[in-house]
Design a protein around this motif. Structure first.
Motif, PDB file in Angstrom:
ATOM      1  N   HIS A  19       0.833  -1.207   0.000  1.00  0.00           N
ATOM      2  CA  HIS A  19       0.000   0.000   0.000  1.00  0.00           C
ATOM      3  C   HIS A  19       0.870   1.260   0.000  1.00  0.00           C
ATOM      4  CE1 HIS A  19      -3.259   2.770   0.820  1.00  0.00           C
ATOM      5  NE2 HIS A  19      -2.544   3.281   1.820  1.00  0.00           N
ATOM      6  N   LEU A  20       1.934   1.234   0.819  1.00  0.00           N
ATOM      7  CA  LEU A  20       2.843   2.384   0.846  1.00  0.00           C
ATOM      8  C   LEU A  20       3.439   2.636  -0.541  1.00  0.00           C
ATOM      9  CD1 LEU A  20       4.709   1.723   4.228  1.00  0.00           C
ATOM     10  CD2 LEU A  20       3.018   3.504   3.776  1.00  0.00           C
ATOM     11  N   ASP A  21       3.865   1.554  -1.166  1.00  0.00           N
ATOM     12  CA  ASP A  21       4.460   1.691  -2.502  1.00  0.00           C
ATOM     13  C   ASP A  21       3.434   2.197  -3.514  1.00  0.00           C
ATOM     14  OD1 ASP A  21       6.894   0.828  -1.548  1.00  0.00           O
ATOM     15  OD2 ASP A  21       6.579  -1.269  -2.142  1.00  0.00           O
ATOM     16  N   SER A  22       2.192   1.776  -3.340  1.00  0.00           N
ATOM     17  CA  SER A  22       1.162   2.173  -4.311  1.00  0.00           C
ATOM     18  C   SER A  22       0.888   3.673  -4.253  1.00  0.00           C
ATOM     19  CB  SER A  22      -0.131   1.403  -4.061  1.00  0.00           C
ATOM     20  OG  SER A  22      -0.748   1.824  -2.850  1.00  0.00           O
ATOM     21  N   THR A  23       1.171   4.297  -3.121  1.00  0.00           N
ATOM     22  CA  THR A  23       0.909   5.740  -3.013  1.00  0.00           C
ATOM     23  C   THR A  23       1.919   6.557  -3.826  1.00  0.00           C
ATOM     24  OG1 THR A  23       2.272   5.952  -1.009  1.00  0.00           O
ATOM     25  CG2 THR A  23      -0.073   5.451  -0.700  1.00  0.00           C
ATOM     26  N   ILE A  83      -0.213  12.111   6.128  1.00  0.00           N
ATOM     27  CA  ILE A  83      -1.472  11.999   6.870  1.00  0.00           C
ATOM     28  C   ILE A  83      -2.434  11.004   6.213  1.00  0.00           C
ATOM     29  CG2 ILE A  83      -2.887  13.776   5.761  1.00  0.00           C
ATOM     30  CD1 ILE A  83      -2.356  13.267   9.544  1.00  0.00           C
ATOM     31  N   GLN A  84      -2.288  10.817   4.895  1.00  0.00           N
ATOM     32  CA  GLN A  84      -3.157   9.873   4.182  1.00  0.00           C
ATOM     33  C   GLN A  84      -2.843   8.418   4.525  1.00  0.00           C
ATOM     34  OE1 GLN A  84      -2.670  10.826   0.033  1.00  0.00           O
ATOM     35  NE2 GLN A  84      -3.650  12.851   0.201  1.00  0.00           N
ATOM     36  N   LEU A  85      -1.698   8.187   5.157  1.00  0.00           N
ATOM     37  CA  LEU A  85      -1.276   6.815   5.483  1.00  0.00           C
ATOM     38  C   LEU A  85      -1.741   6.370   6.869  1.00  0.00           C
ATOM     39  CD1 LEU A  85       2.385   7.019   4.137  1.00  0.00           C
ATOM     40  CD2 LEU A  85       0.372   6.113   2.964  1.00  0.00           C
ATOM     41  N   ALA A 138      -2.776   2.433   8.229  1.00  0.00           N
ATOM     42  CA  ALA A 138      -1.931   1.859   9.292  1.00  0.00           C
ATOM     43  C   ALA A 138      -2.805   1.302  10.418  1.00  0.00           C
ATOM     44  CB  ALA A 138      -0.973   2.917   9.819  1.00  0.00           C
ATOM     45  N   ILE A 139      -3.830   2.067  10.821  1.00  0.00           N
ATOM     46  CA  ILE A 139      -4.740   1.600  11.876  1.00  0.00           C
ATOM     47  C   ILE A 139      -5.529   0.382  11.389  1.00  0.00           C
ATOM     48  CG2 ILE A 139      -6.701   2.235  13.323  1.00  0.00           C
ATOM     49  CD1 ILE A 139      -4.059   3.615  14.062  1.00  0.00           C
ATOM     50  N   PHE A 186       2.940   9.028  13.571  1.00  0.00           N
ATOM     51  CA  PHE A 186       2.505   9.937  12.508  1.00  0.00           C
ATOM     52  C   PHE A 186       2.638  11.410  12.927  1.00  0.00           C
ATOM     53  CE2 PHE A 186       0.723   6.127  10.648  1.00  0.00           C
ATOM     54  CZ  PHE A 186       0.904   6.353   9.290  1.00  0.00           C
ATOM     55  N   GLU A 187       2.473  11.679  14.212  1.00  0.00           N
ATOM     56  CA  GLU A 187       2.721  13.034  14.695  1.00  0.00           C
ATOM     57  C   GLU A 187       4.187  13.406  14.509  1.00  0.00           C
ATOM     58  OE1 GLU A 187       0.711  15.446  15.852  1.00  0.00           O
ATOM     59  OE2 GLU A 187      -0.977  14.153  15.314  1.00  0.00           O
ATOM     60  N   MET A 188       5.072  12.439  14.774  1.00  0.00           N
ATOM     61  CA  MET A 188       6.506  12.702  14.596  1.00  0.00           C
ATOM     62  C   MET A 188       6.850  12.900  13.127  1.00  0.00           C
ATOM     63  SD  MET A 188       8.441  10.276  17.403  1.00  0.00           S
ATOM     64  CE  MET A 188       7.578   8.771  16.994  1.00  0.00           C
TER      65      MET A 188
END
Length: 633
Positions: free
Chosen positions: A399-403, A445-447, A451-452, A507-509
């Motif tokens: 999914h990360l790669d697809s973005t 932020i879209q990730l 992740a959740i 994600f905040e970091m």
């Protein structure tokens, strides 16, 4: 009276014994011989041995209004439920026990979980009716549950018999259409056994050949070897039929090995006049003594309730003595078969308390071992969770790669938005660092949602796997399964909340937009940012035309973010949801050993365990029965 093999000599053989029978006295030397045998069978029935094999008994059957209740009243000395229709609605085991030494009358009625002791004979009828209503319901239905009424009195003989419902021909209001068949089925379940003496009650004023009760007895005992008939209501016969009745009593019409006995019990008028059973016994004897045709039956020991009581006791004990060798062999054979079957069953918890505790500890340790091996990803382990987790982690990476494919559109959209909302006097392409941060933050932020979602899927996977381990380790122990399931759910819920918080913090970091320079330059070089194959480094980066290469610079940093999240999210999930969860679960399960009620914890509920417990219970009661029988053989 006929003497079969094993019968007692000289029973009722003299006028003196007949006189004693009138007074309700059974000779003490005969009592000493009779009582142990009857007590033996009663003790075997008490431990439930009749669930495994048939025991010698006397079953009382008769058509409705045949006088069956009156006969039982006369034998027991107490009033039983009377009336029209079906009065006896459950099998009633009537245990009569002669007591002496000044002990007064007392009784016990028991059924289901009820056990009532009382010392007032007038309460018997009410207690029996209450028991029947409890078991068969209010009304006219029947039930095959047994009611046991034990009567201890100086005025009875030692005798046990079972009263069965009267045979109905036509259903009355409230009864099912097949009530007759229901009653016959219940009666057959008792009288078809070879170990049962069938006591058939027949009124003298009907054609004996047409009575349903005797027909049923003949069907299961065609030679009449274990059937005894009682002729009731001799005062109601038509004049001129007396000799025909005598032929019946003398076995000349329907021969029965055990023969016939005639009795005259209390009629309804005598009951209404409150004639006592003791008085009714004297009236009965006077009736036969003065009867023109039936007086001879007294000398032949074929008349009166007292004669019936003596014969029944003798026949029952003779039957018990004859049955004992076969009973012993049946018990031995069943024990052999049951022990063999039990040895093939899966072993359960030991009965010894210390061994049972050790078994409990061992069971918990096996569970913990499987949980730990699941969490460590040990190769070759059937519960290896990493096979499933690796697949989910790969989906996250994919999914990360697809973005990345939509990276350019996102960059253009952010730059356009910046130009519309934030650009000042600078020309296009001279964007500041805040734009770089804005693009990165928008992409990252879209990730967060995916992740959740990955966390949720993996939580379900781990919880299912741990629950499967619980079922495999505690297949027969519902308490342990329930405890383990609750602990798994609670721990997974808490750990999931913890991981979710860590992921959100991650994600905040990521909003800070940071990486080591060396890592960034490496990523820049891999995105082919440098011209003519020249590597970008800290030394030559200052001269790089960053304005025209802005998208490539963003892409280089996004590669770093993707790689970081591709590892960090799975590591958080793996550590808290798997490694730490497994440790917490094992610790909490081991905590059950402190103060646990081992018997309750190891309480079994499964077909296998129920079968094993049932087999063990049968072995136990048959072993006890074997010990009791050995004292008589």
């Amino acid at each position: 009276m006929e003497n079969d093999q094993g019968s007692f000599e000289d029973v009722s053989s003299t006028s003196e014994s007949s006189k004693h029978a009138l007074e309700g006295v059974f000779h003490s030397h005969l009592e000493e011989k009779v009582r142990p045998y009857i007590d033996l069978i009663d003790s075997l029935r008490l431990i439930g041995i009749d669930d495994d094999l048939a025991l010698p008994t006397i079953a009382v059957i008769g058509d409705q209004s045949s006088g069956k209740s009156s006969v039982l009243e006369a034998l027991s000395g107490v009033a039983l439920p009377r009336g029209s229709g079906i009065v006896t609605r459950c099998p009633l085991e009537l245990k009569l026990r002669k007591i002496r030494g000044g002990v007064q009358w007392r009784a016990v009625i028991s059924y289901k979980e009820e056990y009532i002791q009382f010392d007032d004979p007038s309460l018997v009828e009410g207690y029996v009716q209450e028991a029947q209503n409890e078991l068969a319901g209010d009304g006219v239905g029947i039930c095959d549950d047994l009611i046991t009424l034990e009567i201890m009195s100086p005025e009875v003989c030692d005798l046990t018999l079972i009263d069965l419902p009267g045979i109905a021909r036509v259903p009355v209001k409230g009864q099912p259409e097949d009530i007759g068949e229901q009653i016959k089925y219940l009666i057959r379940s008792f009288i078809e056994r070879d170990e049962t003496i069938n006591l058939v009650v027949v009124p003298c004023n009907v054609d004996i050949a047409t009575t349903e009760a005797l027909k049923m007895a003949q069907e299961v005992d065609p030679e009449g070897k274990r059937t005894l008939a009682i002729l009731t209501k001799p005062d109601l016969i038509d004049k001129g039929t007396e000799r025909n009745i005598l032929d019946v009593v003398r076995n000349q019409v329907i021969p029965l090995s055990k023969g016939y006995i005639m009795v005259k019990c209390r009629g309804q008028q005598q009951i209404d006049n409150k004639i006592s059973l003791e008085e009714a016994t004297r009236v009965e004897r006077d009736f036969f003594k003065r009867h023109e045709y039936f007086s001879c039956l007294l000398n032949e020991d074929k008349a009166t309730i007292q004669c019936l009581a003596t014969k029944l006791t003798q026949d029952l004990v003779d039957h018990i003595k004859k049955s004992m060798p076969l009973l012993s062999e049946q018990i031995k054979k069943q024990l052999w078969d049951l022990r063999k079957e039990l040895s093939q069953c899966e072993a359960g918890p030991p009965l010894d308390p210390q061994k049972r505790k050790d078994f409990f500890i061992s069971t918990l340790m096996k569970f913990n071992d499987k949980i730990n091996r699941s969490a460590t990803g040990e190769a070759g382990n059937e519960y290896n969770l990493f096979v499933q987790l690796r697949s989910e982690f790969k989906k996250w990476k994919d999914h990360l790669d697809s973005t990345k494919s939509s990276f350019h559109e996102t960059v253009q959209a952010v730059v356009k938005e910046y130009d519309l909302k934030y650009r000042g006097r600078e020309l296009p392409g001279f964007s500041d660092y805040s734009l770089f941060e804005m693009v990165v933050q928008r992409l990252v932020i879209q990730l967060k949602g995916p992740a959740i979602d990955t966390l949720r899927v993996i939580r379900e996977t781990i919880q299912k796997q741990f629950s499967d381990v619980s079922r495999s380790c505690f297949p027969h122990y519902p308490y342990l399964q329930c405890v383990a399931t609750n602990k798994i759910d609670n721990i997974q819920s808490k750990q999931e909340a913890k991981v979710e918080q860590r992921i959100l913090e991650q994600f905040e970091m990521e909003q800070l937009v940071y990486t080591q320079d060396g890592i960034y330059f490496k990523s820049l070089n891999e995105t082919s940012l440098a011209a003519d194959g020249q590597k970008v480094s800290e030394d030559n980066f200052a001269g790089l035309d960053s304005r025209s290469k802005y998208p490539e610079m963003l892409k280089a940093y996004y590669e770093i973010v993707v790689q970081r999240l591709a590892d960090q999210v799975p590591m958080l999930i793996r550590y808290f949801m798997l490694k730490e969860s497994a440790q917490l679960l094992c610790n909490e399960m081991l905590g059950l050993m402190d103060g646990a009620n081992v018997n309750e914890v190891l309480r079994e509920e499964s077909e296998v365990s129920r079968r094993r417990v049932n087999l063990q219970n049968r072995v136990d009661r048959l072993t006890l029965a074997q010990e009791k029988l050995s004292n008589f053989l």
